[in-house]
Design an enzyme around this catalytic site. Structure first.
Site, short mmCIF file in Angstrom:
data_model
loop_
_atom_site.label_atom_id
_atom_site.label_comp_id
_atom_site.label_asym_id
_atom_site.label_seq_id
_atom_site.Cartn_x
_atom_site.Cartn_y
_atom_site.Cartn_z
N VAL A 495 0.82 -1.22 0.00
CA VAL A 495 0.00 0.00 0.00
C VAL A 495 0.85 1.27 0.00
O VAL A 495 2.07 1.23 0.22
CB VAL A 495 -0.96 0.00 1.21
N GLU A 496 0.17 2.41 -0.21
CA GLU A 496 0.81 3.73 -0.34
C GLU A 496 1.91 3.72 -1.38
O GLU A 496 2.98 4.29 -1.20
CB GLU A 496 1.34 4.22 1.02
N GLY A 497 1.67 3.05 -2.48
CA GLY A 497 2.66 2.92 -3.55
C GLY A 497 3.33 1.57 -3.45
O GLY A 497 4.16 1.35 -2.56
#
Length: 819
Positions: A495-497
Site C-alpha cells: 500500500v501507499e505505492g
C-alpha cells in the site's frame, strides 16, 4: 639543481593541474586559460591556436554560444527526445515535493556539514508521558492474539482510542486534537506496531492520508471548524477512497465520476458514481473522502467541462453509498473494504477546500503523500524491527540445543546481526525523515526511499526472526509473537505505492528530474522555448558532469581518501566513502540521461539500481546522523559499523549492475577489483548479536519505546523474565562447568549438577534456587500453544459460519441489483 622547465616536469605539472581543476570543478573560462597554457607549453602551431581561439570565443561569449550552439542543440533535443517528457500528472507529482538532502547526492559533492545540522528530534517529556500512559494502556487492553481471534479490536479499545484522541493525534489542539508533530505521531505508531498491526492500520489512516490531513491543508474555515473536532473526538470515522479496480499504481487514471448540476433550489450539486477497493476503515466509516474526476457540462464552476480530479467529503449515510463488505487482507483483522456509490448527490460545498479547489485533487494527494509516505509505514516497520530484535535476542538466550543457548551458534548469530544492524539503521532513517517533515519539508523522494526500504528491511528482519524462533514462530496462539506480523508484512509492502513501482519509478525516476541541480530547469526551459534559461542550465550541467567524472575517478583510485570528512575518528571513513559514492552516482546519472534520454524511465531495471544506490546513501547518512545526534556513544559503534558496511555493500552491488548493463565491462571489473565495501565481518556480526543477547542499556536503547508487558502471563513478559533469569544464572553455570573441568564435579550438563555443586560448596543455596527458578521459567517460555480438537474445530466452524453468512449477503445483494 632541478630544472623546473624540463619538458617532463612541465608535462607532469600540467597533468596534475588538469586533474586538480577537474576535481575542483572550475568554470569554462578557467578551462580556456588552462588549455591556452598547454598550447604555449607545447609550442602549438598557428592553426591550432586559431581553432582553439574560435572555439573558446564561441563558448565564453553567451550571445555567440546561444546562437551558434545552444539554439541548434535545443532543436536536436526536441527532435530526438533526448530529455524525458513530463505529463501533467507527473509534473504535479514532481512539483508536489521539495528537495531536501536528496539533492546533495545528485550534486556529487554532498555538504555533510549541512546534512548533520538537519533536525534529529528527540522524545519530549510530554510525548514520553503519552507513550507510558495512554499508548501503554491501549496496548495492555488487548493482546494481538485476542484481536486476531475477535477479527476486530474489542469495543472497549475502540472507546479508549476515541477517548484519548488517538484518531486526532495530528489535529491541532485548537480543534480538539493532540497537536502532535510528525515525529511524535511516528513514535506512537512505532510502539503500537510492536503490539498489533490492527492498531496501526486503524489509527494510521485517521492521521495520515485521509480527510483530516486534507482538511488541515486545504479545507475551508467552515469545513475545518465542523469536521476536525468531530474527527478528533472519534465522532466521525474517516476513510479515503482512491484506488479502483483499474486504477492502482496509475492512480491518476481513476474513472470514478462526479457531474455538476444545478438543483431546483438554484444551488450546485454533484452527482457521484464510483467503485473503489482496498479502502481502510471503509466498512465502518461515517465520513468518506473521495477522489473522482469532475465534469461540469454547463460550466457552472467556470473551469470548463473537464474540471479534473477532485476530492470531496461524503457522509456514508447518504443514499447511494454502498459499504456492506470487507476484504480479508492476509487474515489481519483491520477493516479494509470495497465501496461503491450509485448516483450519490451531495452539495458542491462538500468539495474539500470549496469550489475553488475543484480540479486540484491530484495536486492535493501528491502534496500530502510527498511527506506522509515517509511517516506511517516507516514507523510501523521500525516498531516491527525493534520487536523482532527484542524477541529474537531473548529467544536465542533462552532456547537451548546441544547444551548451549542457540545464540552461541554462528548460524544464529548471522541473522541476529542483520536484525540488530538493520534495526539501528531503520530507527535512524525514521527519526531523520520525521525531522525533515516537521521542519516544513515535503521530501517526496526521501519519503519514497523511507517507505520502500524500511518496509523491505522489515520483511528481511521478520523472515530472519521466523528462522531463529523456528517452530515457535509457525504455531499460532497467544504465545506466538511473530506469526501475525509475518503474515501482515505484505500489506505494508503493497500500500501507499507498491514497492516495485516506488523503487523503479518514484525514487530515481522522479529523483533524477526533481533533485538534479539542472535537469528540471532544462526541461522547463525547453517547454517554454527559453534559450537563455536552457543555455545557463545546460552548460552548468555539462560542467557538473565533467567535475563529477574527475571526482569519481580520483576518489575511486584513492579509495575516498581525497575527500574531506566533517568528523574525525572511527566513522570518518564512511563520510569519505559516501562522497566517493555520490560523485560516481551523479556522474553515472548524467551519463544515463544523455545516453538514454527520454527512454530512461522505461528502463526500470536500470533505474531500480540507481534507486538502490540513492537509497543506501540516504540510509547511511541517516545512520551517521543518529550516531552524532546521540552523542557518539562508543558502545553503539558495532551497530554503526555493521549498518554502514552493509549499506556500502548494497551500493557496490548497484554500481556493478549499472556498469554491467550499460555496456561498461571494464568499469564493472574495476569496481569488483576495487570495491567500495565488503560485507561486515563475522567478528563484527558476533558483537552485534551478542548485544541483543545481553541485558542492559544498549539493548534497551535499540528497542526503546516498544510495548513490553510487565505481566509474566503475557508472551513477551514471560520471555523477558526467562531471558533475564537465564542471563543472571549464566556466570553461576560457568562456575559449575569450571568445577567439572578440574574434576571437582562429574562431567555433565551444569543444570544436572546443581545439587552436587551445592553439596561441594561450588555454589550457594541462593544460587542453586536461582538456577532452579530460571530452569523452570525457561522451560515455560519455550512452550508453544496447542489446542484440543474441539477448540480447533470450533474455530473452523466459526469461520465456516462467517463465510456462509457473507455468501448469503452477497447473493442477496446480487438478487437486489438484478431486480
Amino acid at each position: 639543481m632541478i630544472n623546473l622547465f624540463h619538458p617532463a616536469i612541465v608535462s607532469s605539472m600540467l597533468v596534475l593541474l588538469f586533474l586538480l581543476l577537474g576535481y575542483i570543478g572550475v568554470p569554462l573560462w578557467a578551462w580556456s586559460l588552462y588549455f591556452a597554457t598547454v598550447l604555449v607549453a607545447s609550442n602549438a602551431p598557428l592553426w591550432i591556436w586559431i581553432l582553439f581561439g574560435t572555439v573558446a570565443i564561441v563558448l565564453n561569449i553567451p550571445f555567440l554560444r546561444k546562437t551558434l550552439i545552444t539554439s541548434p542543440l535545443i532543436y536536436g533535443i526536441k527532435k530526438f527526445n533526448i530529455l524525458p517528457k513530463i505529463s501533467d500528472t507527473e509534473r504535479a507529482a514532481i512539483e508536489a515535493g521539495t528537495v531536501w538532502v536528496d539533492g546533495e547526492f545528485f550534486s556529487g559533492k554532498p555538504n555533510f556539514q549541512r546534512m548533520n545540522s538537519e533536525p534529529y528530534p528527540q522524545v519530549t517529556p510530554e510525548l514520553q508521558a503519552f507513550l507510558d500512559g495512554p499508548v501503554d494502556q491501549v496496548c495492555r487492553m488487548a493482546s494481538d492474539w485476542e484481536i486476531y481471534r475477535r477479527k476486530d479490536l474489542p469495543p472497549e479499545v475502540w472507546d479508549y482510542l476515541k477517548q484519548e484522541r488517538f484518531f486526532g493525534m495530528m489535529i491541532p489542539k485548537e480543534y480538539g486534537g493532540l497537536g502532535f508533530s510528525n515525529f511524535a505521531y511516528s513514535t506512537v505508531m512505532t510502539k503500537l506496531a510492536s503490539r498489533s498491526f490492527t492498531h496501526i492500520a486503524t489509527v494510521g489512516v485517521t492521521n495520515s492520508l485521509g480527510p483530516a490531513k486534507l482538511l488541515l491543508r486545504y479545507g475551508t474555515p467552515e469545513q475545518k471548524n465542523y469536521y476536525l473536532p468531530r474527527l478528533a473526538r472519534g465522532e466521525e470515522i474517516p476513510c479515503f477512497a482512491l484506488t479502483e479496480p483499474t486504477a492502482g499504481s496509475d492512480a491518476a487514471s481513476i474513472t470514478s465520476e462526479g457531474v455538476v448540476f444545478k438543483g431546483e433550489d438554484g444551488k450546485l450539486y454533484l452527482r457521484l458514481n464510483w467503485k473503489k477497493r482496498y479502502i481502510t476503515l471503509g466498512a465502518i466509516a461515517t465520513l468518506l473522502g473521495l477522489a473522482f474526476r469532475l465534469r461540469d457540462p454547463e460550466n457552472y464552476l467556470g473551469k470548463g467541462e473537464n474540471v479534473g480530479i477532485t476530492c470531496a467529503l461524503i457522509h456514508t449515510d447518504t443514499p447511494g453509498v454502498v459499504l456492506n463488505k470487507r476484504h480479508d487482507p492476509m487474515g489481519v483483522p483491520f477493516y479494509n473494504s470495497p465501496t461503491e456509490g450509485h448516483d450519490v448527490v451531495v452539495s458542491a460545498d462538500q468539495i474539500i477546500g470549496g469550489i475553488e479547489q475543484a480540479g486540484q485533487g491530484w495536486k492535493m494527494l501528491m502534496q500530502t503523500l510527498a511527506a506522509g509516505r515517509g511517516i506511517s509505514f516507516p514507523a510501523s516497520c521500525t516498531g516491527v524491527g525493534k520487536l523482532v530484535a527484542r524477541v529474537t535476542g531473548a529467544h536465542a538466550t533462552v532456547r537451548q540445543q546441544f547444551g548451549l543457548p542457540i545464540g552461541r551458534f554462528e548460524g544464529i548469530e548471522e541473522p541476529l546481526a542483520r536484525i540488530g544492524g538493520l534495526t539501528y539503521l531503520m530507527e535512524a532513517a525514521r527519526v531523520y525523515t520525521c525531522g525533515a517533515v516537521d521542519k516544513g519539508e515535503q521530501p517526496a523522494v526521501i519519503s519514497a526511499i523511507a517507505k520502500y526500504n524500511l518496509t523491505e528491511l522489515s520483511r528481511k528482519i521478520i523472515n530472519d526472526g521466523m528462522d531463529i524462533v523456528g517452530g515457535a514462530g509457525i504455531c499460532r496462539g497467544p504465545r506466538n509473537l511473530l506469526a501475525n506480523i509475518y503474515t501482515a508484512t505484505p500489506i505494508s509492502i503493497t500500500v501507499e505505492g507498491a514497492n516495485i513501482l516506488t523503487r523503479t519509478m518514484m525514487i530515481f525516476g522522479q529523483g533524477a528530474i526533481r533533485c538534479h541541480p539542472f535537469v528540471y530547469k532544462e526541461i522547463a526551459a525547453l517547454n517554454q522555448s527559453d534559450v537563455s534559461a536552457f543555455d545557463s542550465a545546460f552548460w552548468n550541467h555539462i560542467g557538473l558532469m565533467v567535475r563529477n567524472g574527475f571526482r569519481a575517478f580520483l576518489l575511486n583510485i584513492s579509495r575516498g581518501y581525497l575527500a574531506l570528512s566533517p568528523v574525525k575518528g572511527a566513522i570518518a571513513r564512511y563520510y569519505r566513502k559516501l562522497e566517493w559514492a555520490s560523485a560516481t552516482f551523479a556522474f553515472l546519472t548524467d551519463l544515463a540521461l544523455f545516453s538514454f534520454g527520454g527512454t530512461l524511465k522505461r528502463r526500470e531495471k536500470l533505474t531500480g539500481r540507481f534507486a538502490d544506490i540513492l537509497s543506501w546513501m540516504y540510509l547511511g547518512t541517516a545512520t551517521l546522523r543518529r550516531f552524532e545526534a546521540e552523542g557518539c556513544l562508543p558502545e553503539d559503534l558495532p551497530f554503526v559499523h555493521w549498518a554502514m558496511q552493509y549499506a556500502f555493500t548494497q551500493i557496490q552491488q548497484g554500481f556493478e549492475g549499472i556498469f554491467s548493463n550499460m555496456s561498461m565491462p571494464l568499469l564493472a571489473w574495476w569496481w569488483r577489483l576495487n570495491p567500495i565495501s565488503i560485507l561486515p565481518s563475522d567478528r563484527l556480526g558476533s558483537e552485534v548479536a551478542h548485544s541483543l543477547q545481553t541485558p542492559g542499556q544498549l539493548r534497551d536503547r535499540l528497542t526503546a519505546n516498544i510495548y513490553i508487558p510487565a505481566a509474566v502471563d503475557e508472551a513477551l513478559g514471560r520471555l523477558e523474565r526467562a531471558f533475564l533469569l537465564s542471563s543472571q544464572v549464566e556466570p553461576i553455570l560457568k562456575s559449575i562447568k569450571a568445577a567439572s573441568r578440574v574434576g571437582k564435579l562429574p562431567q555433565q550438563r551444569p543444570e544436572k549438577l546443581v545439587a552436587a555443586a551445592l553439596e561441594a560448596g561450588v555454589i550457594s543455596s541462593e544460587e542453586a534456587e536461582i538456577i532452579r527458578e530460571a530452569e523452570s521459567v525457561r522451560n515455560d517460555a519455550i512452550q508453544v500453544d496447542a489446542f484440543t480438537l474441539e477448540e480447533y474445530q470450533l474455530e473452523g466452524k466459526r469461520f465456516f459460519e462467517r463465510t456462509t453468512r457473507d455468501r448469503k449477503e452477497e447473493m442477496g445483494d446480487f438478487v437486489a441489483v438484478r431486480e
